[in-house]
Write a protein that holds these residues in place. Structure first.
Motif, PDB file in Angstrom:
ATOM      1  N   THR A 519      17.798  23.127 -54.469  1.00 15.72           N
ATOM      2  CA  THR A 519      16.864  22.286 -53.723  1.00 15.72           C
ATOM      3  C   THR A 519      15.889  23.097 -52.881  1.00 15.72           C
ATOM      4  N   LYS A 520      16.199  24.364 -52.599  1.00 15.64           N
ATOM      5  CA  LYS A 520      15.305  25.174 -51.785  1.00 15.64           C
ATOM      6  C   LYS A 520      14.018  25.453 -52.540  1.00 15.64           C
ATOM      7  N   GLN A 521      12.914  25.294 -51.858  1.00 18.34           N
ATOM      8  CA  GLN A 521      11.605  25.512 -52.459  1.00 18.34           C
ATOM      9  C   GLN A 521      10.980  26.785 -51.890  1.00 18.34           C
ATOM     10  N   HIS A 522      10.149  27.421 -52.704  1.00 13.40           N
ATOM     11  CA  HIS A 522       9.545  28.698 -52.343  1.00 13.40           C
ATOM     12  C   HIS A 522       8.025  28.575 -52.391  1.00 13.40           C
ATOM     13  N   GLN A 523       7.379  29.211 -51.419  1.00 13.81           N
ATOM     14  CA  GLN A 523       5.923  29.137 -51.305  1.00 13.81           C
ATOM     15  C   GLN A 523       5.260  30.412 -51.801  1.00 13.81           C
ATOM     16  N   PRO A 556      -2.957  13.295 -61.548  1.00 14.98           N
ATOM     17  CA  PRO A 556      -2.474  14.639 -61.188  1.00 14.98           C
ATOM     18  C   PRO A 556      -1.174  14.623 -60.394  1.00 14.98           C
ATOM     19  N   PHE A 557      -0.338  15.597 -60.693  1.00 15.33           N
ATOM     20  CA  PHE A 557       0.820  15.938 -59.875  1.00 15.33           C
ATOM     21  C   PHE A 557       0.466  17.243 -59.160  1.00 15.33           C
ATOM     22  N   THR A 558       0.641  17.285 -57.863  1.00 21.95           N
ATOM     23  CA  THR A 558       0.271  18.458 -57.075  1.00 21.95           C
ATOM     24  C   THR A 558       1.515  19.248 -56.702  1.00 21.95           C
ATOM     25  N   PHE A 559       1.459  20.568 -56.915  1.00 16.88           N
ATOM     26  CA  PHE A 559       2.589  21.447 -56.643  1.00 16.88           C
ATOM     27  C   PHE A 559       2.172  22.466 -55.578  1.00 16.88           C
ATOM     28  N   THR A 560       2.928  22.513 -54.508  1.00 15.81           N
ATOM     29  CA  THR A 560       2.682  23.479 -53.437  1.00 15.81           C
ATOM     30  C   THR A 560       3.840  24.454 -53.278  1.00 15.81           C
ATOM     31  N   THR A 561       5.030  24.041 -53.692  1.00 18.05           N
ATOM     32  CA  THR A 561       6.210  24.901 -53.640  1.00 18.05           C
ATOM     33  C   THR A 561       6.872  24.901 -55.012  1.00 18.05           C
ATOM     34  N   PHE A 562       7.737  25.895 -55.224  1.00 19.35           N
ATOM     35  CA  PHE A 562       8.333  26.075 -56.541  1.00 19.35           C
ATOM     36  C   PHE A 562       9.829  26.322 -56.396  1.00 19.35           C
ATOM     37  N   ASP A 563      10.550  26.101 -57.508  1.00 23.89           N
ATOM     38  CA  ASP A 563      12.005  26.073 -57.440  1.00 23.89           C
ATOM     39  C   ASP A 563      12.652  27.446 -57.429  1.00 23.89           C
ATOM     40  N   LYS A 564      11.927  28.499 -57.767  1.00 23.43           N
ATOM     41  CA  LYS A 564      12.509  29.832 -57.802  1.00 23.43           C
ATOM     42  C   LYS A 564      11.666  30.789 -56.968  1.00 23.43           C
ATOM     43  N   PRO A 573       6.524  40.898 -57.299  1.00 22.99           N
ATOM     44  CA  PRO A 573       6.703  39.688 -58.116  1.00 22.99           C
ATOM     45  C   PRO A 573       8.073  39.666 -58.791  1.00 22.99           C
ATOM     46  N   THR A 574       8.669  38.491 -58.847  1.00 26.72           N
ATOM     47  CA  THR A 574       9.972  38.330 -59.501  1.00 26.72           C
ATOM     48  C   THR A 574       9.835  37.956 -60.967  1.00 26.72           C
ATOM     49  N   PHE A 575       8.679  37.411 -61.359  1.00 24.56           N
ATOM     50  CA  PHE A 575       8.416  36.955 -62.724  1.00 24.56           C
ATOM     51  C   PHE A 575       9.393  35.855 -63.146  1.00 24.56           C
ATOM     52  N   ASN A 576       9.916  35.126 -62.180  1.00 21.24           N
ATOM     53  CA  ASN A 576      10.788  34.000 -62.509  1.00 21.24           C
ATOM     54  C   ASN A 576       9.997  32.907 -63.218  1.00 21.24           C
ATOM     55  N   VAL A 577      10.646  32.253 -64.173  1.00 24.96           N
ATOM     56  CA  VAL A 577      10.012  31.139 -64.869  1.00 24.96           C
ATOM     57  C   VAL A 577      10.123  29.895 -63.997  1.00 24.96           C
ATOM     58  N   GLN A 578       8.984  29.367 -63.602  1.00 28.87           N
ATOM     59  CA  GLN A 578       8.935  28.164 -62.773  1.00 28.87           C
ATOM     60  C   GLN A 578       8.814  26.932 -63.663  1.00 28.87           C
ATOM     61  N   THR A 579       9.395  25.842 -63.203  1.00 30.32           N
ATOM     62  CA  THR A 579       9.359  24.592 -63.969  1.00 30.32           C
ATOM     63  C   THR A 579       8.528  23.562 -63.225  1.00 30.32           C
TER      64      THR A 579
END
Length: 693
Positions: A519-523, A556-564, A573-579
């Motif tokens: 559930t933690k989001q990353h900016q 539109p769906f707006t994304f400001t934070t990401f799951d990884k 950079p972590t190069f994590n795949v974001q969904t």
């Protein structure tokens, strides 16, 4: 029964009342001040850069002014006053001598224990009558005794004796605490008596009249009318109405800039003499000949005509200031330069409100124009400017020379990622020929390698828990992407498992730590915008459009934070795949539906993605066939379930003939019966990944 009111004449309880009332206000206000801000702009990391633009002092001044507004000085003052008042009241509590009313106690008066019998009480009374009776007792001047005090004390002794020997009086004492029975009720009011004396009544009425008749209606009215003047996007209703009137379904980016100038907020910035001050000089500067564009501000001839057609002085100057900001035009006037940087954040707020209006009509072109205008405002670049202008120290002239030398084909501009893909030695030669110093180039490359470029790896449609997408089902459009800053070397390959979207197993319990991690989001870092006088957290807008009709199919769906995590502890950079997911209802008819996917970043130019995606809607019968294949078979008659079914009157299925090899193993006593089963494909995704345009 009568009632009496007593006032806190000595001020013993008044401080407690004030502390209670003040605490009810002060504590919530203090909590709101100390609570950590959850705004994206206050929690995101920053891109490291040593670049200082021209007039950095003016830009920083507006940022500090905004910070002061966010600090809410009125609340700070209210909290300080409240705590000062509470501290003073606590001091009064500690130094004020408090007197407590003495409770009438007949046992104490006669000096007998509560277990004393009636005979003991009578004996004690007779002894006291010898020494305390008024006929026998004599006043003692050393003890300040008088005849009256002796008489009063003897009356108390008689009352105490009767209370303990007379049954009726004793019952009154037990029930009401007084030998005379029920007494009048007394209400204590924690107010000093001087506030309610006859002489001060008119002043108290004046205070109450001011509070309830003037101040309270004023603040309530101010709040009400203030809330009615602005929309939920925090812009004036008048501004929203002006932009609504000027909406055009074919509006391009230049037209959006002109529409934003109709905002009534600019009247507060350019009030009074500011509406005309320096307007002539301002327009002369923005309409001067440009080195790489028609005008120095990046305006077109049509933009010039739009400006000159405006009669309202305030709006005309606001539009001119906007173009001066976008074109980074030096105005040679500190006041005009200050106003130039002041109008930009207001224009961005109006642009966000205009997005709502554009989405209400549903046409693709105005929505894209609004998003691209946001990029221009944040980066201080005219519409259709070369993306390399986002890099520190890159001027229009220098960028023009770089593009002329680097572009071997008839492309319009070179993006930052394309520029960073050029070999290092070649890049240095290009910037050297363009007149950019080595130090400036190194600073620009440092910034470029920190920019959050979102690269799409895969897109597909799916329905949770289903193998196919059928009519009217709840569809998810899934985008798998990674943040890869321009010029990043040795980018690791994507793991195939990271590109899958596995439905969660509800039967699999997860630990609290795992749930918190999900559930933690990353900016991403704050937008690198040295000319924009605000901190801004980048946003990504994802929507599907119908290219044939020119309308938006899925809003539109707006994304400001990401799951990884996007960056590691060292800032790499972590190069994590974001969904990224957007959910909507599928069309009611089977078939292939082609959409144009748009992923637009509101903060950077050239980081957008547009591609064709196809959603295949299958016939419902196909999904039913899959379900029938997965149905549970009837219980066999030689099983416990089959026997239970037979008892209920159901006909169980005949047992299946086992292979000979299995029968042999069973006969030999083996209990390791194994059968090979084919696992059906559980992939419910309809892959629509196509090449990036």
């Amino acid at each position: 029964m009568s009632s009496e009111y007593s006032y806190d004449e000595e001020g013993q309880f008044f401080p407690f009342f004030i502390v209670t009332v003040a605490g009810l206000v002060t504590i919530p206000v203090t909590y709101s001040l100390l609570r950590k801000s959850t705004d994206l702009e206050n929690t995101a990391p920053r891109i490291k850069s040593s670049f200082q633009p021209e007039h950095a002092d003016l830009i920083d001044g507006h940022r500090r002014k905004q910070k002061r507004r966010e600090r809410k000085h009125k609340r700070m003052i209210a909290a300080l006053v409240g705590w000062a008042m509470i501290a003073y009241m606590v001091y009064l509590m500690s130094v004020t001598a408090r007197s407590t009313p003495k409770i009438w106690n007949p046992y104490e008066i006669l000096d007998v224990p509560m277990s004393a019998t009636e005979k003991q009480i009578q004996s004690r009374y007779r002894k006291l009558s010898i020494t305390l009776h008024p006929d026998k007792a004599r006043p003692d001047p050393a003890k300040n005794e008088t005849l009256e005090s002796i008489n009063e004390h003897w009356v108390e002794v008689i009352k105490a004796y009767k209370a303990l020997t007379d049954e009726e009086i004793r019952n009154n004492y037990i029930q009401y605490g007084n030998p005379d029975g029920r007494q009048s009720t007394s209400f204590g009011i924690a107010l000093p008596q001087f506030l309610v004396t006859e002489g001060n009544g008119k002043y108290i009425l004046l205070v109450y009249g001011s509070l309830l008749g003037v101040l309270l209606p004023y603040f309530v009215g101010k709040w009400w009318y203030g809330s009615q003047k602005v929309t939920k996007e925090k812009v004036l209703v008048k501004s929203a109405g002006n932009m609504f009137k000027e909406y055009n379904e074919r509006a391009d980016r230049n037209n959006v800039v002109k529409i934003l100038s109709s905002g009534a907020e600019f009247e507060e910035i350019l009030h009074g003499h500011k509406a005309d001050a320096g307007s002539g000089q301002l327009e002369k500067r923005i309409l001067a000949d440009g080195e790489t564009t028609l005008y120095a501000s990046g305006m077109t001839a049509k933009d010039r005509d739009r400006l000159q057609d405006i009669d309202d002085a305030t709006r005309r100057k606001a539009l001119a200031l906007l173009w001066a900001y976008l074109g980074r035009v030096e105005l040679d006037d500190k006041v005009l330069n200050d106003e130039k940087f002041e109008v930009a954040p207001t224009a961005l707020a109006l642009n966000e409100a205009f997005t709502t209006i554009a989405l209400a009509y549903g046409f693709t072109q105005p929505v894209l124009s609004v998003y691209y205008t946001s990029q221009s405002i944040i980066q201080a670049m005219p519409p259709d400017s070369p993306p390399l202008l986002q890099l520190p120290s890159f001027t229009r002239t220098a960028v023009k020379k770089i593009e002329d030398a680097a572009l071997s084909e008839a492309r319009k501009h070179i993006t930052i990622q394309s520029f960073m893909d050029i070999p290092e030695s070649r890049r240095r030669d290009l910037v050297k020929d363009a007149g950019i110093s080595t130090t400036a180039y190194d600073a620009a490359v440092t910034v470029a390698k920190q920019l959050p470029r979102l690269v799409i790896e895969k897109t597909f449609f799916k329905v949770t828990g289903e193998k196919y997408v059928i009519p009217n089902s709840l569809v998810q459009f899934v985008v798998k992407a990674r943040f890869i800053p321009p010029g990043t070397p040795n980018v690791p390959a994507v793991k195939p498992s990271d590109l899958e979207d596995v439905d969660p197993d509800e039967s699999d319990p997860k630990s609290r730590r795992e749930l918190e991690a999900e559930t933690k989001q990353h900016q991403v870092p704050l937008a690198h915008a040295p000319y924009f006088a605000r901190d801004h957290s980048p946003r990504w807008h994802l929507f599907l459009a119908d290219a044939r009709q020119g309308k938006i199919a899925v809003p539109p769906f707006t994304f400001t934070t990401f799951d990884k995590p996007i960056l590691d502890e060292a800032g790499k950079p972590t190069f994590n795949v974001q969904t990224l997911k957007m959910q909507f209802q599928a069309p009611p008819q089977p078939g292939e539906y082609k959409f144009q996917m748009h992923l637009v970043c509101d903060s950077y130019v050239g980081f957008d993605d547009k591609r064709e995606v196809v959603m295949v809607i299958e016939e419902p019968s196909k999904a039913e066939e899959v379900e029938s294949d997965d149905e549970i078979s009837e219980p066999e008659e030689d099983t416990i379930a089959g026997q239970m079914a037979a008892l209920k009157g159901n006909q169980p299925a005949k047992p299946k003939r086992r292979p000979a090899r299995v029968e042999e193993l069973s006969d030999s006593g083996s209990d390791t019966e194994e059968e090979d089963e084919e696992e059906g494909d559980s992939d419910t995704d309809t892959d629509t990944d196509t090449d990036e345009e």
